[in-house]
Design an enzyme around this catalytic site. Structure first.
Site, PDB file in Angstrom:
ATOM      1  N   SER A 109       0.796  -1.233   0.000  1.00 52.24           N
ATOM      2  CA  SER A 109       0.000   0.000   0.000  1.00 52.24           C
ATOM      3  C   SER A 109       0.826   1.280   0.000  1.00 52.24           C
ATOM      4  O   SER A 109       0.245   2.371  -0.091  1.00 52.24           O
ATOM      5  CB  SER A 109      -0.954   0.007   1.194  1.00 52.24           C
ATOM      6  OG  SER A 109      -2.027  -0.867   0.969  1.00 52.24           O
ATOM      7  N   LYS A 112       0.197   3.849  -2.661  1.00 48.94           N
ATOM      8  CA  LYS A 112      -0.786   4.928  -2.592  1.00 48.94           C
ATOM      9  C   LYS A 112      -0.146   6.297  -2.440  1.00 48.94           C
ATOM     10  O   LYS A 112      -0.828   7.326  -2.570  1.00 48.94           O
ATOM     11  CB  LYS A 112      -1.765   4.638  -1.455  1.00 48.94           C
ATOM     12  CG  LYS A 112      -2.657   3.441  -1.779  1.00 48.94           C
ATOM     13  CD  LYS A 112      -3.345   2.853  -0.560  1.00 48.94           C
ATOM     14  CE  LYS A 112      -4.134   1.593  -0.970  1.00 48.94           C
ATOM     15  NZ  LYS A 112      -4.498   0.757   0.166  1.00 48.94           N
ATOM     16  N   SER A 164      -5.946   3.579   4.236  1.00 50.75           N
ATOM     17  CA  SER A 164      -5.414   2.715   3.183  1.00 50.75           C
ATOM     18  C   SER A 164      -6.518   2.001   2.414  1.00 50.75           C
ATOM     19  O   SER A 164      -6.379   0.837   2.037  1.00 50.75           O
ATOM     20  CB  SER A 164      -4.452   1.684   3.781  1.00 50.75           C
ATOM     21  OG  SER A 164      -3.588   1.165   2.791  1.00 50.75           O
TER      22      SER A 164
END
Length: 447
Positions: A109, A112, A164
């Site tokens: 993640s 991102k 997230s």
């Protein structure tokens, strides 16, 4: 046996007690791991504000002495051949700590970070967006978007970075790029603009894909560039965010999963990440004494402690030396009796070790795709800094006045100069330019 237990019964009771203890330990450990690090764990996004501090201080693996900014505790073996780490100073991108920094690895993640940057640079954050079916029920961590709900891009951005949300990532990609596929192209185009060669994106959220990878160094550069954007910096450093209810959804409270914000002195970002394929990943930003650092750890089990130890090393071993302020004039071109001033876009801090002497050659690199006329404060290129023909770092340069004729800038390609910088007993002893064919306007003496 009457009222007395048989030996067989005693053993049965002992066995049951042991089984209960082991089962409780396994469940607790599994739950703890999910809540702390697994960005693909589907957790409740509607958290009460009071939970932040307890969540932030709950990591049993973290070395508290190191976290509070003192000397790091006894270093543990937290890296291996498949781990990677890097710490860079944000304005110069100089590498201060590294291990396998150019090895390609999955980043989960932490993907991102680029997703957020592309959204901020290309979308209207106050725009209202109707959630499409494609963004509902996305695998992994979620902010529980529902079809036809109406969200602002800004609120989705906080859901992306703090909680997230993979569904938020998908929604933002569709809003900004028109489709997930086109948005991923935008992400990879941004990588090319940054000149990075060890990063490729396949999606906006970081779920496993064989061709989805980065390196610790590339991710540090992406993060440093992102932190130069004030909106990104505000989002990445936010501990708690409230999404106000509207006619389509209730109120949400987003608590940031990045616990470094609560346990490391000076931490101001950025993003956690975890999948089974990537291992634990963490990108952290921290600022002390005017020096902003970016730290990356990929596939490191004790990711919080490793990040703290790396930051401690960098802050203890390097001093921030200001070699340029935002708006400082680097060069003045006089063309047809008109002056054109070129300046730094941002403050420039060079980290130096005690006793280190750095000799730097400076030259200009002008963007090839510039088109006239250029408004004032346009990024016209970079100033490159070399040590023995090795590129150390670069800094964006801007024009202070509007430019109608790009021929003015071609003269810069022949301009160069040199610097010598040293630190002794914690004091800056020299900052000066050796007379070259240019950049002499930047000469200064600092104590």
């Amino acid at each position: 046996m009457g009222k007395y237990f048989s030996i067989k019964s005693v053993f049965k009771i002992i066995f049951i007690i042991i089984a209960i203890i082991l089962t409780s330990y396994i469940i607790f450990s599994f739950s703890d791991a999910l809540n702390i690090t697994n960005d693909n764990y589907v957790s409740n996004s509607g958290l009460d504000n009071s939970n932040w501090q307890n969540n932030a201080l709950g990591d049993r693996d973290f070395n508290q002495n190191s976290a509070k900014g003192g000397k790091a505790g006894e270093e543990v073996s937290y890296i291996n051949k498949s781990s990677a780490m890097a710490v860079v100073e944000a304005s110069t991108m100089r590498v201060l700590v590294e291990h396998n920094k150019d090895v390609r690895l999955e980043m989960a993640s932490t993907t991102k970070i680029m997703t957020a940057l592309v959204v901020i640079e290309n979308d209207d954050l106050d725009k209202e967006f109707t959630i499409p079916d494609e963004a509902v029920g996305v695998e992994g961590s979620s902010i529980y978007l529902k079809s036809k709900e109406i969200w602002t891009i800004r609120d989705l951005l906080y859901g992306l970075m703090l909680r997230s949300g993979n569904d938020a990532a998908t929604a933002l990609a569709i809003s900004t790029g028109g489709s997930v596929e086109h948005f991923v192209e935008m992400m990879n185009d941004r990588v090319k603009q940054l000149g990075l060669t060890n990063t490729h994106f396949e999606n906006p959220h970081g779920l496993h894909s064989d061709e989805h990878y980065t390196s610790a160094y590339d991710l540090a550069i992406i993060s440093a560039v992102a932190m130069q954007n004030p909106i990104f910096k505000e989002v990445a450093g936010c501990k708690m965010y409230t999404v106000q209810a509207n006619s389509s959804h209730p109120t949400y409270y987003f608590a940031n999963k990045n616990k470094m914000l609560g346990i490391y002195d000076g931490a101001n970002g950025i993003k956690t990440g975890y999948t089974k394929d990537s291992g634990r990943c963490l990108v952290t930003a921290a600022e002390r004494n005017g020096m902003q650092l970016i730290g990356v750890v990929l596939n490191v089990y004790d990711h919080y402690n490793a990040s703290a130890i790396n930051f401690d090393k960098a802050f203890e071993n390097y001093l921030p030396v200001s070699i340029g302020k935002k708006g400082d004039t680097l060069e003045t071109l006089n063309i047809e009796e008109k002056n054109y001033n070129l300046a730094l876009q941002n403050d420039l801090v060079l980290p130096l070790k005690e006793g280190e002497i750095v000799g730097i050659k400076c030259c200009f690199e002008i963007n090839e795709d510039l088109q006239a006329p250029l408004n004032a404060n346009s990024i016209i290129g970079k100033m490159l800094f070399y040590d023995d023909n090795r590129l150390l770092f670069s800094a964006n340069i801007v024009n202070m006045e509007a430019i109608d004729d790009l021929g003015v800038l071609r003269k810069l390609s022949a301009y160069s100069g040199e610097m010598r910088i040293s630190v002794e007993n914690g004091e800056i002893k020299q900052i000066f330019s050796v007379d070259g064919s240019g950049v002499t306007a930047w000469s200064r003496q600092t104590h």
